[in-house]
Scaffold this motif. Sequence first.
Motif, PDB file in Angstrom:
ATOM      1  N   GLY A 371     -54.201 -25.320 -33.935  1.00  0.00           N
ATOM      2  CA  GLY A 371     -54.732 -24.637 -32.764  1.00  0.00           C
ATOM      3  C   GLY A 371     -54.585 -23.134 -32.772  1.00  0.00           C
ATOM      4  N   LYS A 372     -54.120 -22.541 -33.869  1.00  0.00           N
ATOM      5  CA  LYS A 372     -53.934 -21.095 -33.906  1.00  0.00           C
ATOM      6  C   LYS A 372     -55.216 -20.339 -34.239  1.00  0.00           C
ATOM      7  CE  LYS A 372     -48.996 -21.020 -35.030  1.00  0.00           C
ATOM      8  NZ  LYS A 372     -47.961 -20.523 -35.975  1.00  0.00           N
ATOM      9  N   ILE A 373     -56.187 -21.037 -34.817  1.00  0.00           N
ATOM     10  CA  ILE A 373     -57.449 -20.396 -35.196  1.00  0.00           C
ATOM     11  C   ILE A 373     -58.629 -21.242 -34.726  1.00  0.00           C
ATOM     12  CG2 ILE A 373     -58.943 -19.792 -37.156  1.00  0.00           C
ATOM     13  CD1 ILE A 373     -56.537 -18.816 -38.652  1.00  0.00           C
ATOM     14  N   THR A 374     -59.643 -20.577 -34.202  1.00  0.00           N
ATOM     15  CA  THR A 374     -60.913 -21.200 -33.832  1.00  0.00           C
ATOM     16  C   THR A 374     -62.024 -20.478 -34.595  1.00  0.00           C
ATOM     17  OG1 THR A 374     -60.103 -21.749 -31.616  1.00  0.00           O
ATOM     18  CG2 THR A 374     -62.486 -21.716 -31.925  1.00  0.00           C
ATOM     19  N   VAL A 375     -62.992 -21.223 -35.105  1.00  0.00           N
ATOM     20  CA  VAL A 375     -64.072 -20.629 -35.899  1.00  0.00           C
ATOM     21  C   VAL A 375     -65.424 -20.948 -35.252  1.00  0.00           C
ATOM     22  CG1 VAL A 375     -65.211 -20.555 -38.151  1.00  0.00           C
ATOM     23  CG2 VAL A 375     -62.724 -20.835 -38.025  1.00  0.00           C
ATOM     24  N   SER A 376     -66.272 -19.927 -35.146  1.00  0.00           N
ATOM     25  CA  SER A 376     -67.619 -20.092 -34.582  1.00  0.00           C
ATOM     26  C   SER A 376     -68.669 -19.532 -35.537  1.00  0.00           C
ATOM     27  CB  SER A 376     -67.744 -19.362 -33.237  1.00  0.00           C
ATOM     28  OG  SER A 376     -67.058 -20.018 -32.211  1.00  0.00           O
ATOM     29  N   LYS A 377     -69.874 -20.087 -35.454  1.00  0.00           N
ATOM     30  CA  LYS A 377     -71.043 -19.496 -36.101  1.00  0.00           C
ATOM     31  C   LYS A 377     -71.619 -18.459 -35.146  1.00  0.00           C
ATOM     32  CE  LYS A 377     -72.330 -24.005 -38.064  1.00  0.00           C
ATOM     33  NZ  LYS A 377     -73.421 -24.998 -38.178  1.00  0.00           N
ATOM     34  N   ILE A 378     -72.060 -17.311 -35.676  1.00  0.00           N
ATOM     35  CA  ILE A 378     -72.541 -16.294 -34.734  1.00  0.00           C
ATOM     36  C   ILE A 378     -73.871 -15.652 -35.118  1.00  0.00           C
ATOM     37  CG2 ILE A 378     -70.200 -15.739 -33.998  1.00  0.00           C
ATOM     38  CD1 ILE A 378     -70.549 -13.120 -35.620  1.00  0.00           C
ATOM     39  N   SER A 379     -74.541 -16.119 -36.145  1.00  0.00           N
ATOM     40  CA  SER A 379     -75.812 -15.492 -36.520  1.00  0.00           C
ATOM     41  C   SER A 379     -76.938 -15.978 -35.612  1.00  0.00           C
ATOM     42  CB  SER A 379     -76.132 -15.818 -37.980  1.00  0.00           C
ATOM     43  OG  SER A 379     -75.110 -15.350 -38.828  1.00  0.00           O
ATOM     44  N   TRP A 380     -78.032 -15.190 -35.561  1.00  0.00           N
ATOM     45  CA  TRP A 380     -79.207 -15.671 -34.836  1.00  0.00           C
ATOM     46  C   TRP A 380     -79.694 -16.955 -35.511  1.00  0.00           C
ATOM     47  CZ3 TRP A 380     -78.811 -13.262 -30.674  1.00  0.00           C
ATOM     48  CH2 TRP A 380     -78.911 -11.891 -30.504  1.00  0.00           C
ATOM     49  N   PRO A 381     -79.776 -18.060 -34.804  1.00  0.00           N
ATOM     50  CA  PRO A 381     -80.319 -19.277 -35.420  1.00  0.00           C
ATOM     51  C   PRO A 381     -81.828 -19.164 -35.580  1.00  0.00           C
ATOM     52  CG  PRO A 381     -79.865 -19.664 -33.102  1.00  0.00           C
ATOM     53  CD  PRO A 381     -79.369 -18.272 -33.402  1.00  0.00           C
ATOM     54  N   ASP A 382     -82.387 -20.027 -36.411  1.00  0.00           N
ATOM     55  CA  ASP A 382     -83.839 -19.993 -36.630  1.00  0.00           C
ATOM     56  C   ASP A 382     -84.606 -20.196 -35.330  1.00  0.00           C
ATOM     57  OD1 ASP A 382     -83.295 -19.638 -39.305  1.00  0.00           O
ATOM     58  OD2 ASP A 382     -83.544 -21.760 -39.829  1.00  0.00           O
ATOM     59  N   SER A 383     -84.022 -20.968 -34.397  1.00  0.00           N
ATOM     60  CA  SER A 383     -84.729 -21.285 -33.158  1.00  0.00           C
ATOM     61  C   SER A 383     -84.871 -20.091 -32.224  1.00  0.00           C
ATOM     62  CB  SER A 383     -83.995 -22.411 -32.413  1.00  0.00           C
ATOM     63  OG  SER A 383     -82.699 -21.994 -32.005  1.00  0.00           O
ATOM     64  N   ILE A 384     -84.123 -18.993 -32.476  1.00  0.00           N
ATOM     65  CA  ILE A 384     -84.167 -17.865 -31.561  1.00  0.00           C
ATOM     66  C   ILE A 384     -85.506 -17.133 -31.636  1.00  0.00           C
ATOM     67  CG2 ILE A 384     -83.308 -15.929 -32.956  1.00  0.00           C
ATOM     68  CD1 ILE A 384     -81.837 -16.862 -29.565  1.00  0.00           C
ATOM     69  N   GLY A 385     -86.201 -17.256 -32.791  1.00  0.00           N
ATOM     70  CA  GLY A 385     -87.538 -16.686 -32.892  1.00  0.00           C
ATOM     71  C   GLY A 385     -87.560 -15.179 -32.966  1.00  0.00           C
ATOM     72  N   LEU A 386     -86.498 -14.553 -33.523  1.00  0.00           N
ATOM     73  CA  LEU A 386     -86.440 -13.106 -33.630  1.00  0.00           C
ATOM     74  C   LEU A 386     -86.224 -12.688 -35.080  1.00  0.00           C
ATOM     75  CD1 LEU A 386     -84.105 -12.162 -30.632  1.00  0.00           C
ATOM     76  CD2 LEU A 386     -86.587 -11.956 -30.719  1.00  0.00           C
ATOM     77  N   LYS A 387     -86.749 -11.525 -35.425  1.00  0.00           N
ATOM     78  CA  LYS A 387     -86.485 -10.908 -36.717  1.00  0.00           C
ATOM     79  C   LYS A 387     -85.935  -9.522 -36.443  1.00  0.00           C
ATOM     80  CE  LYS A 387     -86.457 -10.156 -41.139  1.00  0.00           C
ATOM     81  NZ  LYS A 387     -85.444 -10.806 -42.006  1.00  0.00           N
ATOM     82  N   CYS A 388     -84.626  -9.345 -36.730  1.00  0.00           N
ATOM     83  CA  CYS A 388     -83.976  -8.076 -36.441  1.00  0.00           C
ATOM     84  C   CYS A 388     -83.804  -7.280 -37.723  1.00  0.00           C
ATOM     85  CB  CYS A 388     -82.612  -8.308 -35.786  1.00  0.00           C
ATOM     86  SG  CYS A 388     -82.712  -9.177 -34.197  1.00  0.00           S
ATOM     87  N   VAL A 389     -83.917  -5.966 -37.608  1.00  0.00           N
ATOM     88  CA  VAL A 389     -83.754  -5.116 -38.781  1.00  0.00           C
ATOM     89  C   VAL A 389     -82.304  -5.185 -39.249  1.00  0.00           C
ATOM     90  CG1 VAL A 389     -85.596  -3.546 -38.102  1.00  0.00           C
ATOM     91  CG2 VAL A 389     -83.259  -3.094 -37.354  1.00  0.00           C
ATOM     92  N   ASP A 390     -82.115  -5.087 -40.547  1.00  0.00           N
ATOM     93  CA  ASP A 390     -80.760  -5.064 -41.076  1.00  0.00           C
ATOM     94  C   ASP A 390     -80.080  -3.760 -40.672  1.00  0.00           C
ATOM     95  OD1 ASP A 390     -81.116  -7.502 -42.296  1.00  0.00           O
ATOM     96  OD2 ASP A 390     -81.813  -6.635 -44.186  1.00  0.00           O
ATOM     97  N   GLY A 391     -78.797  -3.866 -40.444  1.00  0.00           N
ATOM     98  CA  GLY A 391     -78.067  -2.639 -40.135  1.00  0.00           C
ATOM     99  C   GLY A 391     -77.269  -2.721 -38.862  1.00  0.00           C
ATOM    100  N   TYR A 392     -76.787  -1.563 -38.447  1.00  0.00           N
ATOM    101  CA  TYR A 392     -75.809  -1.473 -37.369  1.00  0.00           C
ATOM    102  C   TYR A 392     -76.331  -2.034 -36.048  1.00  0.00           C
ATOM    103  CZ  TYR A 392     -72.403   0.692 -34.219  1.00  0.00           C
ATOM    104  OH  TYR A 392     -71.448   0.915 -33.255  1.00  0.00           O
ATOM    105  N   SER A 393     -77.538  -1.622 -35.643  1.00  0.00           N
ATOM    106  CA  SER A 393     -78.032  -1.962 -34.304  1.00  0.00           C
ATOM    107  C   SER A 393     -78.189  -3.463 -34.108  1.00  0.00           C
ATOM    108  CB  SER A 393     -79.363  -1.252 -34.042  1.00  0.00           C
ATOM    109  OG  SER A 393     -79.190   0.141 -34.073  1.00  0.00           O
ATOM    110  N   SER A 394     -78.808  -4.150 -35.092  1.00  0.00           N
ATOM    111  CA  SER A 394     -79.003  -5.596 -34.948  1.00  0.00           C
ATOM    112  C   SER A 394     -77.667  -6.325 -35.022  1.00  0.00           C
ATOM    113  CB  SER A 394     -79.944  -6.113 -36.035  1.00  0.00           C
ATOM    114  OG  SER A 394     -79.415  -5.850 -37.325  1.00  0.00           O
ATOM    115  N   GLY A 395     -76.750  -5.792 -35.859  1.00  0.00           N
ATOM    116  CA  GLY A 395     -75.421  -6.399 -35.930  1.00  0.00           C
ATOM    117  C   GLY A 395     -74.673  -6.294 -34.623  1.00  0.00           C
TER     118      GLY A 395
END
Length: 586
Positions: A371-395
């Motif tokens: 219970g000391k660590i929890t792990v999540s996925k955090i990327s935009w999934p395919d279902s979100i329907g967005l294409k973000c530019v690589d780099g600081y702002s999209s991150g």
Amino acid sequence: IFCSKLNKYHRKESSFSLQIIDLASPCLSKFKEMSMTPNRIAKTLVICAINSAIFNRYYSTMFSHEEEERIIWHDELARVEDEHQSALVSWDGLSLDKQKFKPGPYLYSESNIIYVTGASITSDYHNRDALWLQLFVIGDKPFFDMVPDGDKFQHTCKVRNFPNLPNVSISSNEDLNGTVKRWDEMEKESFSCKIRDQQRRFEFVPNRGIDSNTNGQIQVWRCPLYGVETFKPLLSKTDAERMREGSLNGKEMALPVDVMYGSGDNAMKVVELHFPSYEPNIGMNKVAHAKSSASLRQGLAPMLQQRYNSTLCVISHENGIVNLPEFTRYHLDTIGVDHIHIGIHTPDGDLRQSQAVGVTNSLLKPDINNGKITVSKISWPDSIGLKCVDGYSSGIAIQTAFNQDCLYRAKSTSEFVGIWDLDEFLLWKNKESLKNEPSLAQRIRNIHHEECEDWSFVTFESVTAGTTKKKGKTGIVGLDYTHVENTTNRVWQKSISRTKNVFLGSIHIPGSCMLPGKTSLSDVTSLVPGRDNCAVYVNSTDALLVHNRGIQKRNPTEFRIESGSVPNELLSHLLASDDADMMISL
């Protein structure tokens, strides 16, 4: 109700020859409303009849008529509370589509869209009875902010498609004007959460902070479900207890919630959510080990029972996974953090993300299991329907979504929360304090402010680390980053918040703070550390953040000898040895 009628019939008749169907007929329509199968109806009737016969034959002589009525009435109330009014359903009985919520765009009127990234049900660290629902929605900033792209500018995130809305035709961000509303317009919208036939309006969390990276990125909508003062509960006491327990008789349950727009007869359903009782967290920040791996859940308490003193929220790209063991061991063992929530990010689609999370779970399995660590996925999934530019702002947009989810989860589990980066290590320079009080939370509690004892957050100054020698890089922070600048800065400062007082998780300075004596979300405000009383700077002689820039690229800053850099104390803390300082100097 049927059993009660049956018991009354037994008191009047000496024979067990009953017309059960005649007695049951008024209940059959109710049974059908409950979607009971014919087999279950039959079992219910038989069990009621047998229980009634046993009760009357063996126990009726032991109680007065009034006592028997009281017991029957108590049992009837319990049954109504426990079965007939329950909002929970079997998780395994849900279709796969309902079990797997798809983040993405959803219509809430004929022409308006919200981008839902996820939702969670949490408790309150300071009020364990309370249950809240949070809905996380992409704000307007990722759609309308422009970022450099060569010799021109483009939107941070572009509309790619609408997987959830095949009949909606929008081909560019310009088409979103008026479709995705601006932040100030969204505050006026009327969304509500509906459980069965009861409905309550969501509260919109104001976005008030000084961290420009975070403002306008992610909207948070909150709905009180149970145990919150001044609000009538949407859940029964029994359902609230079952959600905290995580299961019923070993079976996982689910809480269906409808997100509605509008009111009265004109209200429309925006999206239907199904929260698993063991880990009521759905969407793009879903906890990775929930349901997917029984071995990673063995012995782990249900989320609504988890309780820590302090939590760190941190993001790792896939090339930083190798640094996680060092980061987690240092902060758990040396600094005294109780719990670390890690978000794993990769821009290469759902499959690659699942692989990266699987590797992380394997590397950190012992700490996940305890219970000391929890792990999540955090990327935009395919279902979100967005294409973000690589780099600081999209991150930043993706990071902010995780930060909000992690903050509100910590509101349930922890007294304090810090939102840091993988290349930032807290250095507690006051070794006497570290030795006498190994718990980070207790050292934080010991920070006092005369004019605001119930402060919102404390902030640490930062110092940049690097190396003075060109040599092969090991990938270990303690070995590669041998020196630090001899002056601190407030550019890369980081904070630790009191979870009950902060409602906006930011990268550097938390926002939307609840000041002492205030209780309404409309009263939250931004605070500047060192200027406002309830935001406190920690003296850099006691503690500071060591910023090891470039660890994920194995490229530490190189200091010139004449720059005045000084030895980095991180290694001595990692070694936790009295001889460590001497080893570093050698």
